[in-house]
Motif scaffolding. Structure first.
Motif, mmCIF file in Angstrom:
data_model
loop_
_atom_site.group_PDB
_atom_site.id
_atom_site.type_symbol
_atom_site.label_atom_id
_atom_site.label_comp_id
_atom_site.label_asym_id
_atom_site.label_seq_id
_atom_site.Cartn_x
_atom_site.Cartn_y
_atom_site.Cartn_z
ATOM 1 N N PRO A 12 46.202 20.954 58.156
ATOM 2 C CA PRO A 12 47.241 21.549 56.854
ATOM 3 C C PRO A 12 46.430 21.597 55.542
ATOM 4 C CG PRO A 12 47.649 19.094 57.555
ATOM 5 C CD PRO A 12 46.395 19.708 58.352
ATOM 6 N N LYS A 13 47.142 22.285 54.618
ATOM 7 C CA LYS A 13 46.467 22.256 53.194
ATOM 8 C C LYS A 13 47.049 20.899 52.566
ATOM 9 C CE LYS A 13 45.317 26.768 52.338
ATOM 10 N NZ LYS A 13 44.894 27.577 50.972
ATOM 11 N N ILE A 14 46.303 20.237 51.829
ATOM 12 C CA ILE A 14 46.648 18.920 51.376
ATOM 13 C C ILE A 14 46.439 19.151 49.784
ATOM 14 C CG2 ILE A 14 46.248 16.505 51.269
ATOM 15 C CD1 ILE A 14 45.157 16.689 54.014
ATOM 16 N N TYR B 134 44.277 11.530 54.849
ATOM 17 C CA TYR B 134 43.773 12.750 55.277
ATOM 18 C C TYR B 134 44.513 12.976 57.006
ATOM 19 C CZ TYR B 134 40.223 16.658 56.956
ATOM 20 O OH TYR B 134 39.812 17.724 57.310
ATOM 21 N N PHE C 269 48.406 13.271 57.630
ATOM 22 C CA PHE C 269 48.812 14.620 57.224
ATOM 23 C C PHE C 269 48.274 15.470 58.464
ATOM 24 C CE2 PHE C 269 48.890 13.726 52.400
ATOM 25 C CZ PHE C 269 50.162 13.721 52.336
ATOM 26 N N SER D 93 53.325 15.374 61.030
ATOM 27 C CA SER D 93 53.926 16.483 60.409
ATOM 28 C C SER D 93 54.991 15.758 59.390
ATOM 29 C CB SER D 93 54.724 17.506 61.202
ATOM 30 O OG SER D 93 55.511 17.036 62.040
ATOM 31 N N LYS E 12 55.369 13.849 53.794
ATOM 32 C CA LYS E 12 55.285 15.071 52.936
ATOM 33 C C LYS E 12 54.341 14.460 51.746
ATOM 34 C CE LYS E 12 58.840 17.954 54.043
ATOM 35 N NZ LYS E 12 60.323 17.548 54.657
ATOM 36 N N SER F 261 50.082 15.457 48.987
ATOM 37 C CA SER F 261 51.354 16.267 49.647
ATOM 38 C C SER F 261 51.118 17.444 50.323
ATOM 39 C CB SER F 261 52.136 16.460 48.486
ATOM 40 O OG SER F 261 53.469 17.080 49.249
ATOM 41 N N THR F 262 51.539 17.748 51.236
ATOM 42 C CA THR F 262 51.287 18.758 51.997
ATOM 43 C C THR F 262 52.136 20.203 51.311
ATOM 44 O OG1 THR F 262 53.030 18.338 53.475
ATOM 45 C CG2 THR F 262 50.834 18.246 54.195
ATOM 46 N N GLU F 263 52.989 19.681 50.376
ATOM 47 C CA GLU F 263 53.649 20.739 49.682
ATOM 48 C C GLU F 263 53.080 20.874 48.148
ATOM 49 O OE1 GLU F 263 57.766 19.441 49.518
ATOM 50 O OE2 GLU F 263 57.859 20.099 51.847
ATOM 51 N N GLU G 261 43.184 21.164 45.604
ATOM 52 C CA GLU G 261 43.437 20.934 46.683
ATOM 53 C C GLU G 261 42.279 19.856 47.384
ATOM 54 O OE1 GLU G 261 43.049 24.693 49.215
ATOM 55 O OE2 GLU G 261 43.100 23.353 51.238
#
Lengths: 85, 352
Positions: B3-5, B149, B152, B156, B159, B213-215, B223
């Motif tokens: 996922p993008k963090i 890291y 995440f 899932s 957040k 966060s992943t958001e 990032e």
């Protein structure tokens, strides 16, 4: 007794790091826990150690502490009656 | 899938003032303290009274990061600290000696453990979520970031993670660094640290916290692309290690617009940095920061903090520059750190 109360206030302030307080800010009959001075359970442990270190009193019954640490007055009365040093 | 963090908020408490980057504070000694914010803005006075500086800095920095991210309760609190709550450890041990091992007062004992800061943050927030503290010398913060890291990557459900590092000065234990020859002797001006060709460095204290966060929030700084930690690397292998790390992220050396180096003026170990400066990153903007905030186990938090600010604002304080290159838009920043030739870490951040 008066001297003991003043001495106790100084010890409480020093032992519990009540940085912004003066002995005069603590009333003799003011509640030390809860709505009064606002002390908590860690402070209670510090006060138990203070009794033993400064006055040679070892608390064996934890239930006692609720009454003893009610106020400076109640602490002073208990110390007068039980001190070994 | 990876996922993008995102790094959605940052905070820093160090020996430098946060709003005066172009006019840094000078120190003329090898040990100097962090500048305290008004702790009462973040901690109730009745709980503040028994806290050591590490706890005060940790909670305040954590709350700054949470406030900026507008988060009340994170899904995890992950803390890194190299030496933990040294002030309470010293107080407790001194008590133990003074009282002949009898009648030791409890507060300093309770607060002497390494995980006190993480625990106190959780208590302060009323947060019962995942809470872990990493103690891995100068890779402590990096270990906390690595766990973040993994959190995440593997779950899932999380957040937002509050992650950071904190270390404090103390009279005796910090003094051991002096006895061990880790600090410079004699007079030293912190801003001249890189001009000194001598052994040892300067030290201080501080706290850095981040919301990962992943958001991506509207306030997002960067990032968080990747992190790598290795306990030992031979000097002749450092170039290959960096190249492998970048290759893993599908990047070449040319893609790195700035490298933030943990140079600390110790001529016994700074060659790790010099090798990179003189070869792979010869044509890359090189930045340093330990002349500003000193070197301590979680000082690299300041590198992450600065890199985030640079990636968001595009502006770089001249006091950080180790060379005179002027890059265009900064897209990727690599952070490299080691201490006494051990605990090598690489962190890759990108603009969003």
């Amino acid at each position: 007794m008066k001297n003991l109360q003043a001495e106790l206030k100084e010890s409480i302030i020093e032992q519990l790091n009540l940085e912004d307080m003066e002995p005069g800010d603590i009333k003799n009959d003011e509640a030390l826990f809860g709505d009064g001075l606002g002390l908590d359970s860690i402070d209670a442990l510090e006060l138990i150690v203070l009794l033993e270190k400064d006055y040679g009193i070892k608390l064996t019954d934890p239930a006692q502490s609720r009454e003893i640490f009610k106020s400076v007055n109640s602490m002073a009365e208990f110390i007068e009656a039980n001190r070994t040093k | 899938m990876k996922p993008k963090i995102y790094i959605n908020s940052i905070s820093s408490i160090t020996a430098q003032s946060r709003d005066k980057e172009e006019s840094p504070v000078s120190y003329y000694k090898s040990i100097f303290p962090a500048i305290s914010p008004n702790y009462k803005d973040y901690i109730k006075p009745m709980t503040l009274r028994r806290m050591s500086k590490a706890i005060k800095m940790g909670i305040s920095a954590a709350k700054m990061a949470l406030q900026e991210a507008e988060i009340e309760n994170p899904d995890a609190i992950i803390t890194g600290t190299g030496e933990g709550c040294k002030q309470d450890t010293e107080k407790f041990l001194e008590n133990l000696i003074d009282q002949d091992e009898q009648l030791v007062t409890p507060t300093s004992f309770i607060q002497s453990t390494h995980n006190t800061v993480g625990g106190q943050i959780a208590l302060n927030l009323g947060c019962k979520n995942y809470n872990l503290t990493y103690t891995q010398n100068s890779a402590s913060l990096e270990s906390a970031l690595f766990d973040t890291y993994l959190q995440f990557l593997e779950t899932s459900g999380k957040k937002s993670v509050l992650v950071g590092g904190v270390d404090e000065l103390s009279e005796k234990i910090t003094g051991f660094r002096n006895l061990d020859g880790q600090l410079k002797t004699g007079k030293i001006h912190n801003l001249d640290l890189f001009k000194e060709a001598s052994a040892g460095t300067i030290t201080s204290e501080g706290a850095h916290f981040f919301i990962l966060s992943t958001e991506k929030s509207g306030n997002c700084y960067a990032e968080f692309k990747d992190i790598s930690i290795k306990n030992s690397i031979e000097p002749e292998q450092i170039n290959a290690e960096v190249e492998n790390f970048l290759h893993k992220n599908n990047l070449g050396i040319d893609a790195i617009d700035a490298i933030v180096l943990g140079k600390n003026g110790d001529n016994r170990y700074d060659y790790y940095y010099s090798i990179l400066q003189d070869s792979l990153f010869k044509n890359t903007l090189q930045l340093g920061y330990k002349h500003l905030v000193g070197d301590y186990d979680t000082a690299s938090g300041f590198a992450v903090y600065l890199a985030c600010k640079i990636l968001k604002s595009g502006s770089i304080s001249s006091v950080m520059k180790l060379n005179t290159l002027r890059p265009g838009k900064i897209k990727n920043i690599l952070i490299y750190n080691q201490y006494l030739g051990s605990d090598h870490s690489l962190i890759l951040l990108s603009a969003v």
